[in-house]
Design a protein around this motif. Structure first.
Motif, PDB file in Angstrom:
ATOM      1  N   ALA A   1      25.972  42.091  61.791  1.00  0.00           N
ATOM      2  CA  ALA A   1      26.949  41.860  60.721  1.00  0.00           C
ATOM      3  C   ALA A   1      26.272  41.691  59.367  1.00  0.00           C
ATOM      4  N   ARG A   2      25.041  41.238  59.361  1.00  0.00           N
ATOM      5  CA  ARG A   2      24.300  41.122  58.098  1.00  0.00           C
ATOM      6  C   ARG A   2      23.884  42.487  57.578  1.00  0.00           C
ATOM      7  N   GLU A   3      23.682  43.435  58.493  1.00  0.00           N
ATOM      8  CA  GLU A   3      23.153  44.740  58.114  1.00  0.00           C
ATOM      9  C   GLU A   3      24.213  45.818  57.924  1.00  0.00           C
ATOM     10  N   ALA A   4      25.399  45.612  58.472  1.00  0.00           N
ATOM     11  CA  ALA A   4      26.453  46.629  58.379  1.00  0.00           C
ATOM     12  C   ALA A   4      27.780  45.959  58.034  1.00  0.00           C
ATOM     13  N   HIS A   5      28.640  46.712  57.374  1.00  0.00           N
ATOM     14  CA  HIS A   5      29.971  46.194  57.052  1.00  0.00           C
ATOM     15  C   HIS A   5      30.867  46.405  58.270  1.00  0.00           C
ATOM     16  N   ILE A   6      31.028  45.370  59.073  1.00  0.00           N
ATOM     17  CA  ILE A   6      31.826  45.435  60.294  1.00  0.00           C
ATOM     18  C   ILE A   6      33.309  45.367  59.914  1.00  0.00           C
ATOM     19  N   ASP A   7      34.119  46.235  60.518  1.00  0.00           N
ATOM     20  CA  ASP A   7      35.555  46.246  60.252  1.00  0.00           C
ATOM     21  C   ASP A   7      36.364  45.558  61.349  1.00  0.00           C
ATOM     22  N   LEU A   8      35.877  45.651  62.589  1.00  0.00           N
ATOM     23  CA  LEU A   8      36.633  45.138  63.730  1.00  0.00           C
ATOM     24  C   LEU A   8      35.663  44.639  64.785  1.00  0.00           C
ATOM     25  N   VAL A   9      35.930  43.450  65.338  1.00  0.00           N
ATOM     26  CA  VAL A   9      35.085  42.870  66.391  1.00  0.00           C
ATOM     27  C   VAL A   9      35.917  42.685  67.651  1.00  0.00           C
ATOM     28  N   PHE A  10      35.445  43.293  68.741  1.00  0.00           N
ATOM     29  CA  PHE A  10      35.976  43.028  70.077  1.00  0.00           C
ATOM     30  C   PHE A  10      34.948  42.124  70.743  1.00  0.00           C
ATOM     31  N   CYS A  11      35.359  40.945  71.146  1.00  0.00           N
ATOM     32  CA  CYS A  11      34.401  39.990  71.678  1.00  0.00           C
ATOM     33  C   CYS A  11      34.860  39.457  73.028  1.00  0.00           C
ATOM     34  N   GLU A  12      33.995  39.578  74.031  1.00  0.00           N
ATOM     35  CA  GLU A  12      34.307  39.011  75.336  1.00  0.00           C
ATOM     36  C   GLU A  12      34.314  37.494  75.261  1.00  0.00           C
ATOM     37  N   GLU A  13      35.037  36.897  76.181  1.00  0.00           N
ATOM     38  CA  GLU A  13      35.155  35.438  76.243  1.00  0.00           C
ATOM     39  C   GLU A  13      33.791  34.770  76.442  1.00  0.00           C
ATOM     40  N   ARG A  14      32.931  35.405  77.225  1.00  0.00           N
ATOM     41  CA  ARG A  14      31.601  34.846  77.491  1.00  0.00           C
ATOM     42  C   ARG A  14      30.533  35.843  77.072  1.00  0.00           C
TER      43      ARG A  14
ATOM     44  N   LEU B   1      33.480  34.394  67.137  1.00  0.00           N
ATOM     45  CA  LEU B   1      34.637  34.723  66.304  1.00  0.00           C
ATOM     46  C   LEU B   1      34.847  33.690  65.203  1.00  0.00           C
ATOM     47  N   ARG B   2      34.533  32.442  65.477  1.00  0.00           N
ATOM     48  CA  ARG B   2      34.597  31.404  64.417  1.00  0.00           C
ATOM     49  C   ARG B   2      33.606  31.718  63.314  1.00  0.00           C
ATOM     50  N   GLN B   3      32.400  32.146  63.697  1.00  0.00           N
ATOM     51  CA  GLN B   3      31.385  32.523  62.697  1.00  0.00           C
ATOM     52  C   GLN B   3      31.917  33.658  61.812  1.00  0.00           C
ATOM     53  N   PHE B   4      32.531  34.636  62.442  1.00  0.00           N
ATOM     54  CA  PHE B   4      33.087  35.752  61.668  1.00  0.00           C
ATOM     55  C   PHE B   4      34.221  35.281  60.762  1.00  0.00           C
ATOM     56  N   ARG B   5      35.045  34.378  61.266  1.00  0.00           N
ATOM     57  CA  ARG B   5      36.157  33.873  60.431  1.00  0.00           C
ATOM     58  C   ARG B   5      35.617  33.190  59.176  1.00  0.00           C
ATOM     59  N   ILE B   6      34.518  32.470  59.301  1.00  0.00           N
ATOM     60  CA  ILE B   6      33.943  31.736  58.170  1.00  0.00           C
ATOM     61  C   ILE B   6      33.180  32.660  57.226  1.00  0.00           C
ATOM     62  N   PHE B   7      32.275  33.474  57.779  1.00  0.00           N
ATOM     63  CA  PHE B   7      31.367  34.262  56.951  1.00  0.00           C
ATOM     64  C   PHE B   7      31.852  35.680  56.648  1.00  0.00           C
ATOM     65  N   HIS B   8      32.803  36.176  57.440  1.00  0.00           N
ATOM     66  CA  HIS B   8      33.356  37.520  57.238  1.00  0.00           C
ATOM     67  C   HIS B   8      34.871  37.445  57.463  1.00  0.00           C
ATOM     68  N   PRO B   9      35.595  36.755  56.597  1.00  0.00           N
ATOM     69  CA  PRO B   9      37.011  36.462  56.855  1.00  0.00           C
ATOM     70  C   PRO B   9      37.925  37.688  56.918  1.00  0.00           C
ATOM     71  N   TYR B  10      37.514  38.818  56.385  1.00  0.00           N
ATOM     72  CA  TYR B  10      38.376  39.994  56.370  1.00  0.00           C
ATOM     73  C   TYR B  10      38.165  40.910  57.575  1.00  0.00           C
ATOM     74  N   VAL B  11      37.245  40.530  58.449  1.00  0.00           N
ATOM     75  CA  VAL B  11      37.004  41.304  59.662  1.00  0.00           C
ATOM     76  C   VAL B  11      38.098  40.973  60.681  1.00  0.00           C
ATOM     77  N   ILE B  12      38.660  41.996  61.279  1.00  0.00           N
ATOM     78  CA  ILE B  12      39.645  41.792  62.351  1.00  0.00           C
ATOM     79  C   ILE B  12      38.897  41.363  63.594  1.00  0.00           C
ATOM     80  N   ARG B  13      39.359  40.294  64.247  1.00  0.00           N
ATOM     81  CA  ARG B  13      38.670  39.723  65.396  1.00  0.00           C
ATOM     82  C   ARG B  13      39.593  39.712  66.619  1.00  0.00           C
ATOM     83  N   ILE B  14      39.092  40.231  67.735  1.00  0.00           N
ATOM     84  CA  ILE B  14      39.871  40.268  68.971  1.00  0.00           C
ATOM     85  C   ILE B  14      39.036  39.659  70.089  1.00  0.00           C
ATOM     86  N   LEU B  15      39.577  38.657  70.753  1.00  0.00           N
ATOM     87  CA  LEU B  15      38.916  38.012  71.891  1.00  0.00           C
ATOM     88  C   LEU B  15      39.416  38.670  73.167  1.00  0.00           C
TER      89      LEU B  15
END
Length: 87
Positions: free
Chosen positions: A45-58, A68-82
């Motif tokens: 995420a530091r090296e590329a402009h991420i648009d969408l994150v699909f993240c497994e529970e574990r 996903l909390r990290q993304f919400r804080i540091f990249h608030p405009y990224v769409i996040r899916i758990l």
């Protein structure tokens, strides 16, 4: 594919659904990055402009919700899916 294409970040250890997302992304020329660990995902995420994150529970080294909390804080405009485990 251009550098300004949409970038999807897929995190987790299960390759079945990650590979399916990658196949679908090919049709729209999305760039797909894969990470199994939280620190890999944060680094990407530091090296590329991420648009969408699909993240497994574990993840290998953390809980997906923590990433996903990290993304919400540091990249608030990224769409996040758990993605929850089905078991």
């Amino acid at each position: 594919m251009t550098e300004s294409s949409t970038i999807l970040l897929v995190t987790g250890q299960s390759r079945d659904w990650a590979d399916a997302i990658e196949k679908l992304a090919e049709e729209y020329e999305y760039r797909v990055l894969k990470a199994e660990r939280m620190n890999e995902a944060v680094s990407m995420a530091r090296e590329a402009h991420i648009d969408l994150v699909f993240c497994e529970e574990r993840l290998e080294d953390a809980q997906g919700i923590d990433l996903l909390r990290q993304f919400r804080i540091f990249h608030p405009y990224v769409i996040r899916i758990l993605v929850k485990d089905s078991m």
